[in-house]
Design a protein around this motif. Structure first.
Motif, PDB file in Angstrom:
ATOM      1  N   ASN A 131       0.833  -1.207   0.000  1.00 23.61           N
ATOM      2  CA  ASN A 131       0.000   0.000   0.000  1.00 23.61           C
ATOM      3  C   ASN A 131       0.862   1.248   0.000  1.00 23.61           C
ATOM      4  O   ASN A 131       0.591   2.218  -0.725  1.00 23.61           O
ATOM      5  N   THR A 132       1.908   1.251   0.839  1.00 25.17           N
ATOM      6  CA  THR A 132       2.793   2.416   0.922  1.00 25.17           C
ATOM      7  C   THR A 132       3.460   2.690  -0.417  1.00 25.17           C
ATOM      8  O   THR A 132       3.522   3.842  -0.869  1.00 25.17           O
ATOM      9  N   LYS A 133       3.943   1.652  -1.061  1.00 30.51           N
ATOM     10  CA  LYS A 133       4.606   1.838  -2.352  1.00 30.51           C
ATOM     11  C   LYS A 133       3.644   2.449  -3.371  1.00 30.51           C
ATOM     12  O   LYS A 133       4.008   3.367  -4.116  1.00 30.51           O
ATOM     13  N   THR A 134       2.407   1.949  -3.384  1.00 31.00           N
ATOM     14  CA  THR A 134       1.404   2.497  -4.302  1.00 31.00           C
ATOM     15  C   THR A 134       1.105   3.955  -3.973  1.00 31.00           C
ATOM     16  O   THR A 134       1.025   4.807  -4.874  1.00 31.00           O
ATOM     17  N   GLY A 143       3.307  15.246  -8.109  1.00 39.44           N
ATOM     18  CA  GLY A 143       4.332  16.261  -7.895  1.00 39.44           C
ATOM     19  C   GLY A 143       4.371  16.789  -6.478  1.00 39.44           C
ATOM     20  O   GLY A 143       4.768  17.942  -6.251  1.00 39.44           O
ATOM     21  N   LEU A 144       3.985  15.953  -5.513  1.00 41.31           N
ATOM     22  CA  LEU A 144       3.950  16.350  -4.109  1.00 41.31           C
ATOM     23  C   LEU A 144       5.189  15.855  -3.373  1.00 41.31           C
ATOM     24  O   LEU A 144       5.970  15.050  -3.891  1.00 41.31           O
ATOM     25  N   ILE A 145       5.355  16.341  -2.156  1.00 40.44           N
ATOM     26  CA  ILE A 145       6.532  16.035  -1.336  1.00 40.44           C
ATOM     27  C   ILE A 145       6.205  14.952  -0.329  1.00 40.44           C
ATOM     28  O   ILE A 145       5.110  14.918   0.234  1.00 40.44           O
ATOM     29  N   PHE A 146       7.163  14.059  -0.093  1.00 38.39           N
ATOM     30  CA  PHE A 146       7.037  13.087   0.988  1.00 38.39           C
ATOM     31  C   PHE A 146       8.039  13.432   2.073  1.00 38.39           C
ATOM     32  O   PHE A 146       9.247  13.448   1.842  1.00 38.39           O
ATOM     33  N   GLU A 147       7.524  13.723   3.266  1.00 37.46           N
ATOM     34  CA  GLU A 147       8.362  13.980   4.446  1.00 37.46           C
ATOM     35  C   GLU A 147       8.547  12.645   5.173  1.00 37.46           C
ATOM     36  O   GLU A 147       7.644  12.155   5.839  1.00 37.46           O
ATOM     37  N   ALA A 148       9.711  12.052   5.025  1.00 41.92           N
ATOM     38  CA  ALA A 148       9.992  10.749   5.617  1.00 41.92           C
ATOM     39  C   ALA A 148      10.558  10.940   7.021  1.00 41.92           C
ATOM     40  O   ALA A 148      11.555  11.648   7.196  1.00 41.92           O
ATOM     41  N   GLN A 149       9.930  10.313   7.997  1.00 43.05           N
ATOM     42  CA  GLN A 149      10.387  10.458   9.375  1.00 43.05           C
ATOM     43  C   GLN A 149      10.552   9.074   9.998  1.00 43.05           C
ATOM     44  O   GLN A 149       9.609   8.499  10.528  1.00 43.05           O
ATOM     45  N   PHE A 150      11.769   8.566   9.883  1.00 38.64           N
ATOM     46  CA  PHE A 150      12.128   7.277  10.466  1.00 38.64           C
ATOM     47  C   PHE A 150      13.635   7.261  10.723  1.00 38.64           C
ATOM     48  O   PHE A 150      14.376   8.116  10.217  1.00 38.64           O
ATOM     49  N   ALA A 157      13.915   0.276   5.204  1.00 38.59           N
ATOM     50  CA  ALA A 157      13.127   1.461   4.887  1.00 38.59           C
ATOM     51  C   ALA A 157      13.928   2.426   4.014  1.00 38.59           C
ATOM     52  O   ALA A 157      13.382   3.040   3.083  1.00 38.59           O
ATOM     53  N   VAL A 158      15.211   2.557   4.297  1.00 43.89           N
ATOM     54  CA  VAL A 158      16.073   3.407   3.469  1.00 43.89           C
ATOM     55  C   VAL A 158      16.054   2.922   2.026  1.00 43.89           C
ATOM     56  O   VAL A 158      15.926   3.720   1.080  1.00 43.89           O
ATOM     57  N   LYS A 159      16.142   1.624   1.827  1.00 47.55           N
ATOM     58  CA  LYS A 159      16.179   1.069   0.471  1.00 47.55           C
ATOM     59  C   LYS A 159      14.888   1.347  -0.286  1.00 47.55           C
ATOM     60  O   LYS A 159      14.917   1.621  -1.492  1.00 47.55           O
ATOM     61  N   ILE A 160      13.742   1.287   0.410  1.00 48.67           N
ATOM     62  CA  ILE A 160      12.466   1.585  -0.228  1.00 48.67           C
ATOM     63  C   ILE A 160      12.438   3.034  -0.710  1.00 48.67           C
ATOM     64  O   ILE A 160      12.028   3.336  -1.843  1.00 48.67           O
ATOM     65  N   VAL A 161      12.875   3.953   0.148  1.00 44.79           N
ATOM     66  CA  VAL A 161      12.857   5.375  -0.199  1.00 44.79           C
ATOM     67  C   VAL A 161      13.817   5.663  -1.352  1.00 44.79           C
ATOM     68  O   VAL A 161      13.488   6.413  -2.285  1.00 44.79           O
ATOM     69  N   VAL A 162      14.989   5.046  -1.314  1.00 45.70           N
ATOM     70  CA  VAL A 162      15.972   5.250  -2.382  1.00 45.70           C
ATOM     71  C   VAL A 162      15.463   4.687  -3.707  1.00 45.70           C
ATOM     72  O   VAL A 162      15.602   5.324  -4.761  1.00 45.70           O
ATOM     73  N   LEU A 164      12.406   4.402  -4.693  1.00 41.97           N
ATOM     74  CA  LEU A 164      11.373   5.285  -5.209  1.00 41.97           C
ATOM     75  C   LEU A 164      11.982   6.567  -5.783  1.00 41.97           C
ATOM     76  O   LEU A 164      11.552   7.067  -6.828  1.00 41.97           O
ATOM     77  N   ALA A 165      12.985   7.097  -5.080  1.00 45.19           N
ATOM     78  CA  ALA A 165      13.632   8.326  -5.551  1.00 45.19           C
ATOM     79  C   ALA A 165      14.277   8.116  -6.914  1.00 45.19           C
ATOM     80  O   ALA A 165      14.252   9.019  -7.765  1.00 45.19           O
ATOM     81  N   LYS A 166      14.824   6.935  -7.146  1.00 47.92           N
ATOM     82  CA  LYS A 166      15.455   6.652  -8.435  1.00 47.92           C
ATOM     83  C   LYS A 166      14.409   6.399  -9.515  1.00 47.92           C
ATOM     84  O   LYS A 166      14.613   6.734 -10.686  1.00 47.92           O
ATOM     85  N   GLN A 167      13.277   5.842  -9.126  1.00 41.73           N
ATOM     86  CA  GLN A 167      12.205   5.584 -10.079  1.00 41.73           C
ATOM     87  C   GLN A 167      11.571   6.882 -10.565  1.00 41.73           C
ATOM     88  O   GLN A 167      11.187   6.996 -11.728  1.00 41.73           O
ATOM     89  N   TYR A 168      11.463   7.857  -9.652  1.00 41.13           N
ATOM     90  CA  TYR A 168      10.877   9.166  -9.964  1.00 41.13           C
ATOM     91  C   TYR A 168      11.905  10.256  -9.635  1.00 41.13           C
ATOM     92  O   TYR A 168      11.889  10.824  -8.544  1.00 41.13           O
ATOM     93  N   PRO A 169      12.812  10.582 -10.546  1.00 40.07           N
ATOM     94  CA  PRO A 169      13.897  11.529 -10.250  1.00 40.07           C
ATOM     95  C   PRO A 169      13.442  12.931  -9.868  1.00 40.07           C
ATOM     96  O   PRO A 169      14.219  13.682  -9.271  1.00 40.07           O
TER      97      PRO A 169
END
Length: 281
Positions: A131-134, A143-150, A157-162, A164-169
């Motif tokens: 669900n989170t990935k979707t 075009g919105l911002i994600f504030e990651a707090q962990f 969790a770092v790998k998931i965020v990275v 996604l960041a590479k998928q959507y530059p």
């Protein structure tokens, strides 16, 4: 007077908002809680040394059943001449159709630019759900911002965020409170993964949350080594910072860390201006 942009603060009006996390029971087990459990507004930041030219308000639980209410209150309670942006709340691992429905309601709210859902401790596992990935994909597409707090010690969790960041530059992601870096863990792998993503920024803030915090000079050096001068932002975490020190003591401490005027301008103003108020990364 030095102009600053504060990219992480919270305002409260206890008579209008709910703030269940703060007001129910005895509240969080924080020192100086009585200083935090008060009304806090932009006018409280007036000072002769630092001028808060603009700010980014991070959701504070005004009413999590109707997050847009906080944004409407902010728009009505902030002086018209003060530009600001607002990060709201949706549960990041909620069912995607519900997430998209709630997001649609926020898109027309004033100053809305992104979402935070705190995923500290064991809650970091919520970042791993399908669900989170979707839902993060949906944020990126809007075009919105994600504030990651962990905590960055949670490498999965770092790998998931990275990823996604590479998928959507062009997807803007920011790590709150320096990822809670402390003296108890080795962050080399996490920071190495984050170094190669131009669209992940990090806030130097939240020292008050770390029981075994790195020395501020050492922490800033570490962040600059891995993120560079253009992806690090000073932020206050007001009024939660009051558990440790006053608002302008926080900024005075930051100023003492930086002797180079260009670097100070980047960390206290320009990087936040570009990330929150400017063009896509």
């Amino acid at each position: 007077m030095m102009q600053i942009i504060d990219p992480h603060l919270h305002f409260f009006d206890l008579s209008l908002g709910q703030y269940h996390w703060l007001t129910q029971g005895s509240g969080p087990n924080w020192p100086n809680l009585e200083k935090i459990k008060q009304n806090h507004h932009y006018a409280d930041l007036a000072n002769t040394e630092f001028a808060v030219q603009s700010f980014v308000h991070i959701e504070a639980g005004f009413d999590n059943t109707k997050p847009s209410a906080e944004l409407e209150w902010l728009a009505n309670s902030t002086p018209e001449h003060v530009p600001f942006k607002a990060i709201s709340y949706i549960q990041i691992d909620s069912e995607p159709t519900i997430f998209e429905q709630q997001l649609t309601e926020l898109l027309s709210a004033p100053n809305f630019i992104g979402i935070r859902d705190i995923t500290e401790g064991e809650d970091h596992l919520r970042l791993l759900s399908d669900n989170t990935k979707t839902n993060l994909n949906t944020l990126a597409e809007h075009g919105l911002i994600f504030e990651a707090q962990f905590e960055l010690c949670h490498l999965s969790a770092v790998k998931i965020v990275v990823e996604l960041a590479k998928q959507y530059p062009s997807f803007k992601i920011v790590l709150n409170h320096a990822g809670f870096i402390d003296n108890q863990h080795d962050y080399t792998i996490a920071l190495s993964l984050l170094r190669d993503t131009n669209n992940i920024f990090i806030k130097f803030s939240g020292q008050e949350h770390c029981a075994d915090a790195l020395d501020p000079k050492a922490k800033l050096k570490l962040l600059l080594n891995y993120f560079g001068e253009d992806r690090v932002m000073f932020a206050s975490n007001y009024p939660v910072c009051l558990m440790r020190e006053g608002y302008f003591q926080v900024w005075q401490g930051y100023k003492q860390l930086v002797s180079d005027s260009l670097l100070w301008h980047k960390l206290s103003f320009a990087n936040a201006e570009r990330f929150y108020f400017g063009n896509p990364v």
